[in-house]
Design an enzyme around this catalytic site. Structure first.
Site, PDB file in Angstrom:
ATOM      1  N   GLU A 119      29.917  48.698  31.324  1.00 51.71           N
ATOM      2  CA  GLU A 119      30.649  49.300  30.201  1.00 51.71           C
ATOM      3  C   GLU A 119      32.138  48.961  30.265  1.00 51.71           C
ATOM      4  O   GLU A 119      33.001  49.814  30.113  1.00 51.71           O
ATOM      5  CB  GLU A 119      30.407  50.818  30.188  1.00 51.71           C
ATOM      6  CG  GLU A 119      28.921  51.138  30.227  1.00 51.71           C
ATOM      7  CD  GLU A 119      28.575  52.626  30.058  1.00 51.71           C
ATOM      8  OE1 GLU A 119      29.487  53.452  30.092  1.00 51.71           O
ATOM      9  OE2 GLU A 119      27.389  52.915  29.875  1.00 51.71           O
ATOM     10  N   GLU A 266      20.252  51.207  30.796  1.00 53.93           N
ATOM     11  CA  GLU A 266      20.311  52.565  31.354  1.00 53.93           C
ATOM     12  C   GLU A 266      19.890  53.567  30.306  1.00 53.93           C
ATOM     13  O   GLU A 266      20.366  53.528  29.175  1.00 53.93           O
ATOM     14  CB  GLU A 266      21.750  52.946  31.773  1.00 53.93           C
ATOM     15  CG  GLU A 266      22.300  52.182  32.934  1.00 53.93           C
ATOM     16  CD  GLU A 266      23.749  52.586  33.262  1.00 53.93           C
ATOM     17  OE1 GLU A 266      24.215  53.651  32.795  1.00 53.93           O
ATOM     18  OE2 GLU A 266      24.403  51.823  33.984  1.00 53.93           O
TER      19      GLU A 266
END
Ligand SMILES: *[C@@H]1O[C@H](CO)[C@@H](O)[C@H](O)[C@H]1NC(C)=O
Ligand SMILES: *[C@@H]1O[C@H](CO)[C@@H](O)[C@H](O)[C@H]1NC(C)=O
Ligand SMILES: *[C@@H]1O[C@H](CO)[C@@H](O)[C@H](O)[C@H]1NC(C)=O
Ligand SMILES: *[C@@H]1O[C@H](CO)[C@@H](O)[C@H](O)[C@H]1NC(C)=O
Ligand SMILES: *[C@@H]1O[C@H](CO)[C@@H](O)[C@H](O)[C@H]1NC(C)=O
Ligand SMILES: *[C@@H]1O[C@H](CO)[C@@H](O)[C@H](O)[C@H]1NC(C)=O
Ligand SMILES: *[C@@H]1O[C@H](CO)[C@@H](O)[C@H](O)[C@H]1NC(C)=O
Length: 494
Positions: A119, A266
């Site tokens: 991220e 995820e």
């Protein structure tokens, strides 16, 4: 998950214009901020015991990569956010990284992907400009080693780069990051890689101030009056997970790219949280994870891309108790470090799914009102004719001594006996249909059969376990079935 911020996801599909679509897989993330982390060999033994076929590591730990050799498990290695800057600095730094962390282990360790950072755009925005440089250098190094067909390079992104994911059809990436995202998509397209998405309905739900029902986040059927519909496409969204994946596909399309598939790197649900995090509980985590697995393994895509399966890595194997942040942040693990499952779940391969299943169970909703559950138990065990002996003190289903557990047993026993005669699984809206066999240890729920090939895991707190090579394995055969509940199908037909 967002290792540094919230929300994220995914997997690689050999989907292609030229190849047949492969089935989706379920993999698992292995974070290592764990105080009593098992040895690498024990961890791999645990993965194998549970037939886990895909793992994602957040780094390229030498011991772990060695332990994974010849295991048959596919491995996604990670470049940490700290490393992104140095790898993005020069092609020689990237080549050295590939030699040391990838080429040295192939082919015995089946490394198939590199996740560059975690991220990055939302957690370390200052590194965004070098992110794509790093990806390009890594890919060039793979080409030089003739490994570019074996190993794909991509970068997991948070849902936070899509500011308004609903309705999916109008979702777009945040244009502030347009140039970086454009380069990422171009890289993915040119190298035949895939988009890595971290997608967390837990955060979508908890930050949504009640806009979306919990059932929607947990993949539970919604009443017909509360269907979630995209007004532009009129697609029905059965789960927030599907909506997040579709928002990503529409955002990619908005940038004029096509043929890029999304893999969820995820997703998960925390099973314990602080006093202000009531939704982080075992019931929700168990429901989310099992429904997720069932949903992914049905091989369908989200409404806008029905033929693109959504391979997904669950977040995560063990609780990372050393991670900073709220209590929930430390409680995403599906297994204890002693190898016992935190809650019953079944991680299995799509090849094990048959279209023909019969296992439908009726269990109590974990968040139901205790008084209503008690009324439900009284009714089921009295007038309803359920056999409630096993939940009496000292009997095999008495522990865990919770009203939810006792209600589940009683409701299910009633339901199995009466469904053919029209008995329903409702109990004043405190019950729900489930395809997951709730049996554990010696406590077998009615309708459970032990003859199936599915592997179920039982919760540590209730199931006796046997030590296997230093590990306590709670493997147990049960009949986890992948049946779409009839009520759910009925909704789809509306
Ligand atoms: C590694 O994974 C790829 C992708 O699934 C598979 O095609 C290949 O057979 C695997 N290699 C080994 C040595 O298991
Ligand atoms: C888009 O990203 C910029 C830069 O991080 C941020 O300031 C802005 O608030 C974001 N926009 C939305 C709508 O979230
Ligand atoms: C996508 O293509 C359209 C039409 O050519 C164009 O107007 C738009 O700016 C493009 N979008 C991006 C993000 O480049
Ligand atoms: C698979 O799941 C999707 C999303 O929930 C659903 O729309 C679809 O009908 C399911 N397919 C099958 C074959 O069960
Ligand atoms: C599925 O169930 C039907 C009806 O019980 C049966 O005829 C059929 O053989 C089953 N198919 C498989 C693949 O088990
Ligand atoms: C199934 O359970 C019954 C009763 O607990 C036992 O007798 C039988 O051996 C089990 N069958 C299998 C295949 O494990
Ligand atoms: C595994 O650890 C959990 C959490 O500490 C504990 O509740 C459970 O009893 C342990 N299981 C075994 C078999 O030791």
């Amino acid at each position: 998950m967002m290792r540094e911020k919230w929300i994220g996801g995914v997997l690689l599909l050999l989907v292609g214009i030229f190849t047949d679509v492969q089935g989706a897989f379920i993999g698992i993330n292995i974070g290592t901020d764990v105080s009593d982390l098992p040895s690498e060999t024990d961890t791999v033994a645990l993965l194998k015991a549970h037939q886990i076929t895909h793992v994602r590591l957040y780094n390229a730990d030498a011991h772990m990569l060695k332990a994974l050799s010849n295991s048959g498990i596919e491995v996604m290695v990670g470049i940490t956010n700290e490393e992104v800057l140095s790898v993005g600095e020069s092609s020689s730094a990237a080549a050295a990284w590939i030699n040391k962390n990838v080429a040295a282990y192939l082919p015995s360790t089946n490394i198939t992907a590199i996740a560059v950072g975690s991220e990055v755009i939302t957690s370390i925005p200052h590194a965004a400009p070098v992110l794509v440089d790093a990806m390009n250098y890594l890919h060039k190094a793979l080409v030089a080693s003739n490994l570019n067909f074996q190993v794909k390079v991509s970068t997991p992104q948070s849902m936070d780069i899509i500011p308004k994911p609903f309705p999916p059809s109008t979702a777009t990436f945040n244009y502030s990051w347009g140039p970086t995202i454009y380069r990422i998509l171009q890289f993915i397209k040119n190298t035949n890689s895939y988009y890595m998405l971290n997608a967390y309905p837990y955060y979508g739900y908890t930050s949504g101030d009640g806009i979306f029902p919990l059932d929607y986040a947990l993949f539970r059927p919604l009443p017909s009056v509360k269907q979630i519909v995209d007004p532009n496409t009129v697609f029905h969204y059965n789960s927030m997970f599907d909506a997040m994946v579709d928002a990503t596909y529409y955002s990619i399309e908005d940038f004029n790219f096509s043929g890029i598939s999304v893999v969820v790197t995820e997703t998960g649900w925390p099973w314990f949280g602080g006093s202000k995090e009531p939704d982080a509980n075992t019931g929700n985590a168990q429901t989310y994870t099992n429904n997720l697995i069932r949903r992914v393994l049905n091989d369908s895509g989200p409404p806008s891309q029905p033929k693109l399966p959504i391979s997904t890595y669950i977040y995560e194997l063990f609780n990372e108790d050393k991670r900073p942040g709220p209590v929930s942040e430390k409680n995403w693990g599906v297994m204890y470090t002693n190898g016992s499952a935190v809650y019953p779940l079944s991680l299995s391969d799509s090849s094990q799914i048959t279209g023909n299943s019969s296992g439908v169970f009726c269990t109590a909703k974990a968040n139901a009102d205790p008084d209503k559950l008690q009324d439900g138990i009284n009714w089921a065990c009295g007038q309803g004719g359920a056999n409630c002996t096993p939940i009496q003190r000292g009997q095999r289903c008495y522990l865990p001594d919770t009203i939810v557990n006792h209600a589940s047993y009683a409701y299910n026993d009633y339901y199995q006996k009466m469904k053919s005669a029209g008995g329903t699984c409702d109990f004043d809206d405190t019950a729900t249909i489930s395809a997951v066999d709730p049996s554990y240890g010696a406590c077998k729920f009615s309708g459970s059969s032990n003859s199936s090939k599915f592997t179920g895991l039982t919760p540590a707190s209730v199931a006796p376990s046997t030590a296997v090579g230093g590990w306590s394995s709670n493997l147990q055969v049960s009949n986890l079935q992948y049946l779409i509940p009839a009520a759910f199908l009925a909704l789809l037909l509306l």
